[in-house]
Design an enzyme around this catalytic site. Structure first.
Site, PDB file in Angstrom:
ATOM      1  N   ARG A 102      -2.375  11.256   7.685  1.00 39.68           N
ATOM      2  CA  ARG A 102      -2.304  10.625   6.156  1.00 39.68           C
ATOM      3  C   ARG A 102      -3.600  10.637   5.182  1.00 39.68           C
ATOM      4  O   ARG A 102      -3.568  10.281   4.005  1.00 39.68           O
ATOM      5  CB  ARG A 102      -1.805   8.924   6.405  1.00 39.68           C
ATOM      6  CG  ARG A 102      -0.275   8.925   6.609  1.00 39.68           C
ATOM      7  CD  ARG A 102       0.145   7.488   6.826  1.00 39.68           C
ATOM      8  NE  ARG A 102       0.089   6.533   5.577  1.00 39.68           N
ATOM      9  CZ  ARG A 102      -0.393   5.538   6.026  1.00 39.68           C
ATOM     10  NH1 ARG A 102      -0.418   4.901   7.001  1.00 39.68           N
ATOM     11  NH2 ARG A 102      -0.372   4.560   4.801  1.00 39.68           N
ATOM     12  N   ARG A 106      -5.666   5.842  -0.607  1.00 39.76           N
ATOM     13  CA  ARG A 106      -4.439   4.790  -0.729  1.00 39.76           C
ATOM     14  C   ARG A 106      -4.383   4.396  -2.271  1.00 39.76           C
ATOM     15  O   ARG A 106      -5.542   4.247  -2.742  1.00 39.76           O
ATOM     16  CB  ARG A 106      -4.436   3.628   0.178  1.00 39.76           C
ATOM     17  CG  ARG A 106      -4.490   3.885   1.702  1.00 39.76           C
ATOM     18  CD  ARG A 106      -3.213   4.385   2.295  1.00 39.76           C
ATOM     19  NE  ARG A 106      -3.437   4.386   3.719  1.00 39.76           N
ATOM     20  CZ  ARG A 106      -3.722   5.640   4.288  1.00 39.76           C
ATOM     21  NH1 ARG A 106      -4.138   6.700   3.507  1.00 39.76           N
ATOM     22  NH2 ARG A 106      -3.754   5.701   5.719  1.00 39.76           N
ATOM     23  N   GLU A 140       0.697  -1.369  -0.073  1.00 37.21           N
ATOM     24  CA  GLU A 140      -0.009   0.185  -0.040  1.00 37.21           C
ATOM     25  C   GLU A 140       0.868   1.135   0.085  1.00 37.21           C
ATOM     26  O   GLU A 140       2.122   1.300   0.637  1.00 37.21           O
ATOM     27  CB  GLU A 140      -0.984   0.080   1.220  1.00 37.21           C
ATOM     28  CG  GLU A 140      -0.298   0.311   2.544  1.00 37.21           C
ATOM     29  CD  GLU A 140      -1.415   0.311   3.702  1.00 37.21           C
ATOM     30  OE1 GLU A 140      -2.024   1.489   3.648  1.00 37.21           O
ATOM     31  OE2 GLU A 140      -1.502  -0.535   4.428  1.00 37.21           O
ATOM     32  N   HIS A 197     -10.486   4.737   2.859  1.00 33.92           N
ATOM     33  CA  HIS A 197      -9.677   3.908   3.698  1.00 33.92           C
ATOM     34  C   HIS A 197     -10.207   2.217   3.564  1.00 33.92           C
ATOM     35  O   HIS A 197     -10.407   1.844   4.488  1.00 33.92           O
ATOM     36  CB  HIS A 197      -9.608   4.310   4.975  1.00 33.92           C
ATOM     37  CG  HIS A 197      -8.577   4.083   5.935  1.00 33.92           C
ATOM     38  ND1 HIS A 197      -8.744   3.042   6.744  1.00 33.92           N
ATOM     39  CD2 HIS A 197      -7.213   4.518   5.979  1.00 33.92           C
ATOM     40  CE1 HIS A 197      -7.370   2.761   7.427  1.00 33.92           C
ATOM     41  NE2 HIS A 197      -6.544   3.756   6.790  1.00 33.92           N
TER      42      HIS A 197
END
Length: 162
Positions: free
Chosen positions: A132, A136, A121, A151
């Site tokens: 963050r 992703r 990831e 997420h």
């Protein structure tokens, strides 16, 4: 007698060293990394295994067919931060966060099932987020990449080069 009292300690140290050296394969009831359930003996899906590039190590974008039943997103439709991360993955880094290029466990089971270690990831920064954030990119050893903006709740297959 003193040597006998050290024997359990030495045996424990040897077991720990063996587990570290062999990656604890088979622990937690899982399959050893590098084998696919139902695959012929000797078949490998381990990162960097024969004929399988490690995620992000290929300079060329993955332009194969979508290996999942997930919806697709064109590379050009990704947020600009996502396109930057794709470029970093293709270049092999460097990455901004220590959590990047780490194993993604696929615990949510949204991506196609693969052995542990198949997916990695990478963080896609969200402007204005102090951490963050939720975005992703997850890359598979086969070169396929997926984007999540929430997420890991949902993913889209990235149609690279489009």
């Amino acid at each position: 007698m003193r040597n006998r009292s050290m024997l359990p300690l030495l045996l424990t140290a040897l077991v720990v060293l063996a587990l570290v050296a062999f990656g604890g394969a088979g622990l937690m009831g899982g399959q050893g990394e590098g084998t696919t359930p139902g695959a012929a003996s000797g078949a490998s899906t381990a990162p960097g295994g024969p004929g399988t590039p490690a995620p992000g190590k290929s300079a060329a974008p993955h332009r194969g067919a979508n290996p999942s039943s997930l919806p697709e997103i064109r590379e050009s439709a990704l947020p600009v931060e996502g396109r930057r991360v794709l470029a970093l993955i293709r270049a092999g880094g460097p990455y901004q966060f220590s959590q990047d290029d780490q194993v993604f466990g696929n615990f949510e089971r949204v991506l196609p099932a693969r052995d542990r270690g198949y997916y990695r990831e990478y963080t896609v920064r969200t402007p204005g987020e102090p951490d963050r954030g939720a975005r992703r990119i997850v890359a598979g050893n086969g070169g396929e990449k997926y984007y999540t903006g929430d997420h890991y709740a949902t993913f889209k297959y990235i149609a690279e080069g489009s």
